[in-house]
Scaffold this motif. Structure first.
Motif, PDB file in Angstrom:
ATOM      1  N   THR A 189      28.576 -36.830 -17.676  1.00 49.62           N
ATOM      2  CA  THR A 189      29.187 -35.528 -17.392  1.00 49.62           C
ATOM      3  C   THR A 189      29.908 -35.518 -16.054  1.00 49.62           C
ATOM      4  OG1 THR A 189      27.578 -34.311 -18.720  1.00 49.62           O
ATOM      5  CG2 THR A 189      28.699 -33.073 -16.995  1.00 49.62           C
ATOM      6  N   PHE A 190      29.278 -36.068 -15.025  1.00 51.27           N
ATOM      7  CA  PHE A 190      29.807 -35.934 -13.666  1.00 51.27           C
ATOM      8  C   PHE A 190      30.695 -37.091 -13.222  1.00 51.27           C
ATOM      9  CE2 PHE A 190      26.074 -33.119 -13.677  1.00 51.27           C
ATOM     10  CZ  PHE A 190      26.693 -31.946 -13.256  1.00 51.27           C
ATOM     11  N   GLY A 191      30.632 -38.199 -13.903  1.00 50.83           N
ATOM     12  CA  GLY A 191      31.553 -39.296 -13.623  1.00 50.83           C
ATOM     13  C   GLY A 191      31.578 -39.703 -12.163  1.00 50.83           C
ATOM     14  N   ASP A 192      32.784 -39.686 -11.553  1.00 52.29           N
ATOM     15  CA  ASP A 192      32.960 -40.138 -10.167  1.00 52.29           C
ATOM     16  C   ASP A 192      32.212 -39.277  -9.165  1.00 52.29           C
ATOM     17  OD1 ASP A 192      34.595 -42.121 -11.123  1.00 52.29           O
ATOM     18  OD2 ASP A 192      36.477 -41.100 -10.618  1.00 52.29           O
ATOM     19  N   ALA A 193      31.826 -38.065  -9.543  1.00 50.72           N
ATOM     20  CA  ALA A 193      31.113 -37.170  -8.620  1.00 50.72           C
ATOM     21  C   ALA A 193      29.603 -37.360  -8.682  1.00 50.72           C
ATOM     22  CB  ALA A 193      31.459 -35.714  -8.942  1.00 50.72           C
ATOM     23  N   TYR A 194      29.120 -38.264  -9.524  1.00 53.67           N
ATOM     24  CA  TYR A 194      27.676 -38.374  -9.746  1.00 53.67           C
ATOM     25  C   TYR A 194      26.905 -38.672  -8.464  1.00 53.67           C
ATOM     26  CZ  TYR A 194      23.165 -39.730 -11.651  1.00 53.67           C
ATOM     27  OH  TYR A 194      21.823 -39.814 -11.905  1.00 53.67           O
ATOM     28  N   GLN A 195      27.484 -39.443  -7.552  1.00 58.39           N
ATOM     29  CA  GLN A 195      26.781 -39.787  -6.317  1.00 58.39           C
ATOM     30  C   GLN A 195      26.466 -38.561  -5.461  1.00 58.39           C
ATOM     31  OE1 GLN A 195      25.477 -42.808  -5.499  1.00 58.39           O
ATOM     32  NE2 GLN A 195      26.093 -43.287  -7.599  1.00 58.39           N
ATOM     33  N   PRO A 200      21.349 -27.869 -12.269  1.00 49.94           N
ATOM     34  CA  PRO A 200      20.161 -27.491 -13.039  1.00 49.94           C
ATOM     35  C   PRO A 200      20.323 -27.900 -14.495  1.00 49.94           C
ATOM     36  CG  PRO A 200      21.527 -25.578 -12.611  1.00 49.94           C
ATOM     37  CD  PRO A 200      22.154 -26.716 -11.866  1.00 49.94           C
ATOM     38  N   GLY A 201      19.202 -28.146 -15.152  1.00 48.54           N
ATOM     39  CA  GLY A 201      19.235 -28.458 -16.568  1.00 48.54           C
ATOM     40  C   GLY A 201      18.588 -29.770 -16.939  1.00 48.54           C
ATOM     41  N   LEU A 202      18.120 -30.517 -15.937  1.00 47.56           N
ATOM     42  CA  LEU A 202      17.455 -31.793 -16.197  1.00 47.56           C
ATOM     43  C   LEU A 202      16.070 -31.535 -16.791  1.00 47.56           C
ATOM     44  CD1 LEU A 202      17.519 -34.920 -15.783  1.00 47.56           C
ATOM     45  CD2 LEU A 202      16.433 -34.509 -13.563  1.00 47.56           C
ATOM     46  N   GLY A 203      15.714 -32.294 -17.830  1.00 46.55           N
ATOM     47  CA  GLY A 203      14.352 -32.199 -18.361  1.00 46.55           C
ATOM     48  C   GLY A 203      14.222 -31.166 -19.453  1.00 46.55           C
ATOM     49  N   ALA A 204      13.546 -30.059 -19.159  1.00 44.57           N
ATOM     50  CA  ALA A 204      13.210 -29.080 -20.186  1.00 44.57           C
ATOM     51  C   ALA A 204      14.440 -28.485 -20.859  1.00 44.57           C
ATOM     52  CB  ALA A 204      12.355 -27.967 -19.585  1.00 44.57           C
ATOM     53  N   GLN A 205      15.562 -28.403 -20.139  1.00 48.79           N
ATOM     54  CA  GLN A 205      16.781 -27.841 -20.726  1.00 48.79           C
ATOM     55  C   GLN A 205      17.583 -28.877 -21.503  1.00 48.79           C
ATOM     56  OE1 GLN A 205      19.099 -25.138 -18.221  1.00 48.79           O
ATOM     57  NE2 GLN A 205      17.359 -24.990 -16.835  1.00 48.79           N
ATOM     58  N   GLY A 206      17.120 -30.133 -21.487  1.00 54.52           N
ATOM     59  CA  GLY A 206      17.700 -31.118 -22.386  1.00 54.52           C
ATOM     60  C   GLY A 206      18.535 -32.214 -21.778  1.00 54.52           C
ATOM     61  N   ALA A 207      18.979 -32.077 -20.533  1.00 56.78           N
ATOM     62  CA  ALA A 207      19.833 -33.107 -19.940  1.00 56.78           C
ATOM     63  C   ALA A 207      19.012 -34.299 -19.476  1.00 56.78           C
ATOM     64  CB  ALA A 207      20.619 -32.534 -18.769  1.00 56.78           C
ATOM     65  N   THR A 208      19.574 -35.487 -19.642  1.00 56.41           N
ATOM     66  CA  THR A 208      18.961 -36.721 -19.149  1.00 56.41           C
ATOM     67  C   THR A 208      19.830 -37.298 -18.040  1.00 56.41           C
ATOM     68  OG1 THR A 208      20.180 -38.146 -20.667  1.00 56.41           O
ATOM     69  CG2 THR A 208      18.105 -37.202 -21.474  1.00 56.41           C
ATOM     70  N   GLY A 209      19.296 -38.309 -17.355  1.00 57.02           N
ATOM     71  CA  GLY A 209      20.081 -38.981 -16.338  1.00 57.02           C
ATOM     72  C   GLY A 209      21.362 -39.565 -16.910  1.00 57.02           C
ATOM     73  N   ALA A 210      21.280 -40.156 -18.086  1.00 53.90           N
ATOM     74  CA  ALA A 210      22.463 -40.734 -18.730  1.00 53.90           C
ATOM     75  C   ALA A 210      23.491 -39.651 -19.051  1.00 53.90           C
ATOM     76  CB  ALA A 210      22.059 -41.471 -19.998  1.00 53.90           C
TER      77      ALA A 210
END
Length: 293
Positions: free
Chosen positions: A256-262, A241-251
Motif C-alpha cells: 500500500t505505502f510503497g516508497d513511503a513505507y520507511q 491504523p488497521g494492523l492486526g484486528a482490522q485485517g492489514a498485514t505487514g505485507a
C-alpha cells in the motif's frame, strides 16, 4: 532496524530534550524498536474481557498494565482520548496519569483526540495538548483538518515551538471517509491535505523526519495510487491504523505505502490488547506484531 527479540532495549528519549523535534525523536525510536505504535483503547468490552470493571479503577489498571507491557517494546503508545473522556473528569485524570507515566518512562505518546476547530478554540486545544507544562501534554496529537488545513495553524506552530508533533487525518479507511476525502479525483481533498503537510514539513528540512505527520489507514488499498497521492514527498511520519484486528498485514502495508513505507508507523490496538491482561502475553503479542513489519 534491529530485529525485535522481546528484550527491552535502551531507553529512547521522549521528553528529556523537549525542544528536539518530534519527528527526529520518533525516527530514533522507530530505528531502535521498530515501526509500531500500540493503541491504548480501553473499550468497555475489553475491560470486561480483562476481568476489570468499566470504571475509573478499571481504566487505571488497564492503562498502567498496557504501558508497563508495551512501553519498552513499541516506538510509541496512542491512548484513545474518547475512551477516557467517557468517564468524565476522573477519566481525564487517569489519562493525565498515563501521559505523565509515559514521559517518566521515556515512551513517546500520541494523544488520539482528532481535534479540529478555528481561531481561539483551536488555540485552546493546542494549549491543552501541546504546551510544555500542560497536564495533558503529549508528544504528538491527532488533528482533523476538515475546517481547512490552515485552521490548524495554532497547533502546527505550538507543536514546532515545543518539539512536539501532529498527525493530520488525510486518508482514512472507514467507508464514510471517501465521501469527503476522495472528492476531486486527481485533485482530491486528501491530496490537498497531503500537499499541505509536505509544505509544512519544509521547516523541518534539517531534521531526520518532519514533525507534521499524516493519518492514512493501513487498509485504504489502492486509494493512494487512484488519487495520485505521493506520501514519500511529505517527509513526515505516516500513522497507519488497521494492523492486526482490522485485517492489514505487514505485507499489505508494504504494498500500500510503497516508497513511503520507511516512514510508516503501524498501529495495532485490539490485535495486541486482546492478549491481556497478562503482561508476558501482551509483550509476546507485541514482539510477534513487530516481526511481521
Amino acid at each position: 532496524m534491529a530485529e525485535p527479540d522481546g528484550t527491552p532495549d535502551a531507553q529512547v528519549k521522549s521528553t528529556e530534550s523537549p525542544k528536539v523535534a518530534f519527528g527526529t525523536r520518533l525516527a530514533e525510536a522507530m530505528r531502535a524498536r521498530g515501526p509500531l505504535c500500540v493503541g491504548i483503547d480501553p473499550h468497555p468490552g475489553l475491560l470486561l474481557k480483562w476481568g476489570l470493571e468499566d470504571s475509573v479503577a478499571g481504566l487505571r489498571s488497564f492503562s498502567r498494565t498496557v504501558l508497563e507491557a508495551v512501553g519498552p517494546l513499541a516506538a510509541a503508545v496512542k491512548p484513545q482520548v474518547a475512551l477516557y473522556e467517557r468517564h468524565g473528569s476522573a477519566g481525564l485524570a487517569v489519562l493525565e496519569e498515563l501521559l505523565a507515566a509515559a514521559r517518566e518512562a521515556r515512551v513517546l505518546s500520541i494523544a488520539d483526540a482528532k481535534r479540529g476547530d478555528i481561531g481561539s478554540t483551536m488555540a485552546g486545544y493546542a494549549d491543552a495538548w501541546l504546551r510544555d507544562g500542560s497536564s495533558l501534554a503529549a508528544d504528538a496529537l491527532t488533528l482533523s483538518p476538515y475546517l481547512g488545513f490552515e485552521s490548524l495553524r495554532p497547533a502546527l506552530d505550538l507543536a514546532a515551538e515545543n518539539g512536539r508533533g501532529v498527525f493530520v487525518l488525510a486518508l482514512t479507511s472507514n467507508p464514510e471517509g471517501a465521501s469527503v476525502q476522495h472528492v476531486g479525483g486527481n485533485q482530491s481533498v486528501a491530496k490537498g491535505i497531503v500537499q499541505a503537510a509536505a509544505r509544512e514539513n519544509e521547516r523541518y528540512a534539517k531534521e531526520t523526519l518532519g514533525s507534521v505527520g499524516l493519518v492514512v489507514g493501513a487498509t485504504v488499498g489502492t486509494a493512494l495510487n487512484d488519487l495520485g497521492i505521493d506520501l514519500a514527498a511529505v517527509r513526515g511520519p505516516i500513522l497507519a491504523p488497521g494492523l492486526g484486528a482490522q485485517g492489514a498485514t505487514g505485507a499489505d502495508m508494504r504494498a500500500t505505502f510503497g516508497d513511503a513505507y520507511q516512514a510508516v508507523l503501524a498501529t495495532s490496538s485490539r490485535g495486541i490488547l486482546g492478549a491481556g491482561p497478562n503482561i508476558s502475553a501482551l509483550q509476546q503479542a507485541t514482539v510477534e506484531t513487530l516481526r511481521g513489519l
